[in-house]
Enzyme design. Structure first.
Site, PDB file in Angstrom:
ATOM      1  N   GLY B  46      31.514  39.917  54.617  1.00 37.34           N
ATOM      2  CA  GLY B  46      32.887  40.150  55.056  1.00 37.34           C
ATOM      3  C   GLY B  46      33.014  40.075  56.565  1.00 37.34           C
ATOM      4  CB  VAL B  71      27.304  47.885  54.542  1.00 35.23           C
ATOM      5  CG1 VAL B  71      27.132  47.001  55.767  1.00 35.23           C
ATOM      6  CG2 VAL B  71      26.074  47.790  53.641  1.00 35.23           C
ATOM      7  N   GLY B  72      29.912  49.382  55.590  1.00 39.50           N
ATOM      8  CA  GLY B  72      31.000  49.492  56.558  1.00 39.50           C
ATOM      9  C   GLY B  72      31.268  48.201  57.300  1.00 39.50           C
ATOM     10  CG  LEU B  73      33.894  45.613  56.008  1.00 38.89           C
ATOM     11  CD1 LEU B  73      35.387  45.515  56.355  1.00 38.89           C
ATOM     12  CD2 LEU B  73      33.503  44.421  55.141  1.00 38.89           C
ATOM     13  CG  ASN B  99      34.919  38.853  51.952  1.00 37.22           C
ATOM     14  OD1 ASN B  99      35.121  39.760  52.756  1.00 37.22           O
ATOM     15  ND2 ASN B  99      35.104  39.002  50.655  1.00 37.22           N
ATOM     16  CB  CYS B 129      36.189  47.148  52.339  1.00 41.18           C
ATOM     17  SG  CYS B 129      34.616  47.884  52.840  1.00 41.18           S
ATOM     18  N   GLY B 216      26.511  46.830  40.686  1.00 41.81           N
ATOM     19  CA  GLY B 216      25.341  46.648  39.835  1.00 41.81           C
ATOM     20  C   GLY B 216      25.695  46.772  38.357  1.00 41.81           C
TER      21      GLY B 216
HETATM   22  C1  LIG Z   1      25.639  46.008  50.062  1.00 44.75           C
HETATM   23  C2  LIG Z   1      26.984  45.465  49.645  1.00 44.75           C
HETATM   24  C3  LIG Z   1      27.861  44.980  50.615  1.00 44.75           C
HETATM   25  C4  LIG Z   1      29.112  44.484  50.253  1.00 44.75           C
HETATM   26  N1  LIG Z   1      29.932  43.976  51.221  1.00 44.75           N
HETATM   27  C5  LIG Z   1      31.126  43.419  50.864  1.00 44.75           C
HETATM   28  C6  LIG Z   1      31.952  42.787  51.846  1.00 44.75           C
HETATM   29  O1  LIG Z   1      31.611  42.704  53.024  1.00 44.75           O
HETATM   30  N2  LIG Z   1      33.140  42.261  51.444  1.00 44.75           N
HETATM   31  C7  LIG Z   1      33.532  42.291  50.126  1.00 44.75           C
HETATM   32  O2  LIG Z   1      34.607  41.782  49.808  1.00 44.75           O
HETATM   33  N3  LIG Z   1      32.757  42.859  49.185  1.00 44.75           N
HETATM   34  C8  LIG Z   1      31.564  43.420  49.520  1.00 44.75           C
HETATM   35  N4  LIG Z   1      30.764  43.977  48.535  1.00 44.75           N
HETATM   36  C9  LIG Z   1      31.212  43.962  47.122  1.00 44.75           C
HETATM   37  C10 LIG Z   1      30.615  42.780  46.358  1.00 44.75           C
HETATM   38  O3  LIG Z   1      31.040  41.556  46.902  1.00 44.75           O
HETATM   39  C11 LIG Z   1      30.978  42.840  44.865  1.00 44.75           C
HETATM   40  O4  LIG Z   1      32.386  42.857  44.730  1.00 44.75           O
HETATM   41  C12 LIG Z   1      30.442  44.079  44.167  1.00 44.75           C
HETATM   42  O5  LIG Z   1      29.176  44.417  44.676  1.00 44.75           O
HETATM   43  C13 LIG Z   1      30.318  43.900  42.645  1.00 44.75           C
HETATM   44  O6  LIG Z   1      29.389  42.884  42.285  1.00 44.75           O
HETATM   45  P1  LIG Z   1      27.828  43.191  41.917  1.00 44.75           P
HETATM   46  O7  LIG Z   1      27.807  44.333  40.986  1.00 44.75           O
HETATM   47  O8  LIG Z   1      27.318  41.910  41.321  1.00 44.75           O
HETATM   48  O9  LIG Z   1      27.159  43.507  43.197  1.00 44.75           O
HETATM   49  C14 LIG Z   1      29.502  44.482  48.882  1.00 44.75           C
HETATM   50  C15 LIG Z   1      28.616  44.977  47.922  1.00 44.75           C
HETATM   51  C16 LIG Z   1      27.363  45.450  48.279  1.00 44.75           C
HETATM   52  C17 LIG Z   1      26.442  45.957  47.220  1.00 44.75           C
END
Ligand SMILES: Cc1cc2nc3c(=O)[nH]c(=O)nc-3n(C[C@H](O)[C@H](O)[C@H](O)COP(=O)(O)O)c2cc1C
Ligand SMILES: Cc1cc2nc3c(=O)[nH]c(=O)nc-3n(C[C@H](O)[C@H](O)[C@H](O)COP(=O)(O)OP(=O)(O)OC[C@H]3O[C@@H](n4cnc5c(N)ncnc54)[C@H](O)[C@@H]3O)c2cc1C
Ligand code: FES
Lengths: 255, 302
Positions: B46, B71-73, B99, B129, B216
């Site tokens: 992001g 993480v906080g972007l 993103n 977020c 997850g």
């Molecule tokens: C460590 C981490 C960082 C993430 N950072 C962002 C982000 O920067 N922008 C965003 O739209 N989603 C972010 N997400 C959300 C993921 O893109 C996704 O929507 C979410 O993890 C669900 O998918 P998953 O279960 O396959 O991980 C983040 C997820 C994780 C685990």
């Protein structure tokens, strides 16, 4: 370089209460490993995340890791038997730069931070340096790898409670060794690292510390393993333990 | 051989598997484990108007079959992404999904305008977020705010605009409709579910930010349900994500109504999960006589 290798456990030995040594056949990772790097190990179905464990020794196609049982992941590791297979990523991260520590480095390990210092000692010695090792433990039962270190270099052991070897802390020994030391490297609990960094700084010695943080990917993609560092403008920035570390210059770390 | 191609709002994806934003950095690290050209698309970390440092550690806590993150972007800012990362990503034959986030409507507008002029294929606008104080989820949980920020952004968008939805709402279809009526070309869901863990020995939250986003395998059924509901509510393409692990999970997400999918957290367990899942998807389709992946989208029989 990161490699995913399916490794066979060559042996798993109990070293003490909750302490184990696992030797893995890992020819690719072992060939690429540098001291201070770590491996990221998948610990069975019940644990989604891998567990980061330091490389204690790498050579002849094998990796040796030494770990303490803390929770479900390390418990799973402790249950591995000879012949079991493990899914391992490695060698990961940025390890010790032993060349920068000079001809007479002091290598310090505290508790379960001791294992990676063994490879560091071997590496420094192989490069022609005369390292000294300082190993600190809680008590007699927690002492690990002492003989391995003695086989490589002059070694000092302390216990917090005096139940074995010298009563006291690694920093007590370091104070006595700084006079003719050329550099310091350490792995262990953060308060210990902080104290060591302060002593090294006062003595004007380069100091490298191996930091710990909770990890996700282990390779630098997810940014969860943040370590607060001093930015050039004096503010805080976050480095990542799995990629920029685990070894950092102590001067860089925001304690 | 199954046909895996998907046309996602006018962008041809060679297969429906992309990576979830924030789990894949800018691709360098996972590129050591597999050829990035095998992916249908890459969702990058992001981005914000200027560099963001993110939250202090700990930023992650493990949960049963999932993780919480805060993480906080953390990101280098959009300008450095454009200058440094797009040239890297363009070496690969895969779609780039940028993103973007902002703190204000104006920031979202500015981000979408700037990224539209860069060499990316799709824009994913993150209004969900959970880990930042302003913006983020605050925009994505109220229909009126969603309309305002999406319509402002859409006016500046010269590339297809995907709006990423938060699952932390009572009725996701209401938010989906608001985004689509404001001009969203596609929707992606789900972002993470707000959660919390406590260290019982210290009685302190494990995460520095107290709460974090759950992702997850644990969230997979929630994601499938929400994609199913949104598919029935709107007709734009859906990028389905949340807990996908395997090729069978991809089939399930497609059946629920997704046109393409994103995989994230599973890669922390297995860095090659996307390519393994792709092979499983292909084998499953062959074994079931499914000729095109497009036949699966929304084909659940209720
Ligand atoms: C460590 C981490 C960082 C993430 N950072 C962002 C982000 O920067 N922008 C965003 O739209 N989603 C972010 N997400 C959300 C993921 O893109 C996704 O929507 C979410 O993890 C669900 O998918 P998953 O279960 O396959 O991980 C983040 C997820 C994780 C685990
Ligand atoms: C670079 C690095 C090298 C390490 N080397 C060693 C080593 O050589 N020997 C050894 O015994 N231990 C080492 N550790 C610590 C080891 O990773 C943890 O003890 C282990 O992850 C605990 O997992 P668990 O499932 O047993 O415990 P749990 O507490 O159940 O783990 C829950 C979650 O928290 C994480 N976690 C818990 N404690 C730590 C910690 N101290 N550091 C990082 N993550 C943690 C786990 O990985 C897991 O994701 C190292 C840590 C790092 C970061
Ligand atoms: S654990 Fe993912 S960046 Fe360090």
């Amino acid at each position: 370089m990161s490699i995913q290798e399916i490794c066979r456990a060559a042996s798993n030995t109990r070293l003490g209460e909750g302490l184990y040594q696992l030797v893995l056949d890992a020819p690719q990772i072992a060939a690429a490993a540098q001291c201070g790097q770590f491996v990221h190990i998948a610990c069975g179905e019940g644990n989604l995340l891998r567990r980061p464990i330091s490389i204690c020794e790498a050579g002849e196609g094998r990796l040796r890791i030494v770990f303490q049982v803390k929770g479900s992941g390390t418990e799973w590791l402790a249950d591995r038997k000879e012949g079991d297979t493990l899914d391992v990523l490695g060698p990961l991260g940025h390890g010790f730069d032993t060349a920068a520590l000079g001809a007479r480095p002091v290598l310090i390990g505290g508790g379960i931070g001791v294992p990676p210092m063994l490879q560091a000692a071997k590496c420094a010695k192989a490069a022609g340096a005369a390292p000294r090792a300082v190993l600190g433990f809680r008590n007699r039962g927690a002492v690990i790898l002492e003989e391995d270190f003695r086989a490589v270099c002059e070694t000092f052991v302390t216990t917090d409670d005096g139940s074995y070897a010298r009563h006291g802390f690694v920093t007590d020994v370091l104070q006595e060794l700084v006079a003719d030391a050329t550099g310091v490297a350490a792995c262990g609990p953060k308060p210990m690292l902080k104290a060591i960094a302060a002593i090294a700084k006062q003595a004007g010695l380069p100091c490298q510390v191996s930091m710990e943080e909770r990890m996700g990917c282990g390779i630098g993609a997810c940014l969860v393993c943040a370590c607060a560092l001093k930015a050039e403008n004096g503010e805080t920035r976050y480095g990542h333990v799995c990629k920029d570390g685990p070894v950092f210059n102590a001067e860089e770390v925001e304690w | 051989m199954a046909d895996l191609r998907v046309n996602f709002c006018g962008v041809e994806l060679k297969n429906p598997v992309t990576t979830a934003s924030g789990t894949f950095g800018f691709g360098h690290e996972y590129g050591e484990f597999f050829d990035l050209s095998r992916l249908g698309g890459i969702g990058v970390k992001g981005l914000t108007p200027t560099e963001r440092l993110g939250n202090p550690a700990p930023r992650i806590a493990e949960t049963p079959a999932g993780i919480l993150n805060c993480v906080g972007l953390q990101n280098p800012g959009i300008d450095r992404f454009i200058a440094e990362q797009i040239p890297f990503l363009r070496q690969y034959d895969t779609a780039i999904i940028a993103n973007v986030s902002g703190n204000t409507v104006e920031e979202y507008e500015g981000m979408v305008e700037k990224i539209s002029d860069a060499d990316v294929d799709l824009i994913e606008m993150n209004i969900s977020c959970p880990n930042v104080k302003c913006g983020g989820m605050a925009f994505g949980t109220q229909p009126a705010m969603v309309e305002e920020v999406v319509s402002a952004a859409k006016r500046k968008a010269k590339k297809p605009l995907i709006v990423k939805l938060s699952p932390n709402v009572t009725d996701i279809t209401e938010i989906a409709r608001a985004a689509v009526s404001a001009g969203a070309d596609a929707l992606s869901l789900i972002n993470t579910l707000l959660g919390m863990r406590i260290d019982i020995e210290t009685r302190k939250p494990i995460l520095s930010n107290v709460m974090g986003g759950l992702s997850g395998p644990a969230v997979f059924p929630v994601a499938v349900r929400m994609v199913y509901q949104v598919r029935k509510a709107v007709s734009v393409p859906i990028l389905g994500m949340g807990g996908i692990r395997t090729g069978r999970d991809i089939v399930e997400m497609l059946l629920a109504g997704a046109d393409a999918v994103a995989m994230g957290t599973v890669m922390f367990a297995d860095p090659t999960a996307p390519v393994k899942a792709l092979a499983e998807l292909e084998a499953w389709m062959d074994a079931h006589g499914v000729k095109s992946v497009r036949e699966l989208s929304g084909a659940v029989e209720v």
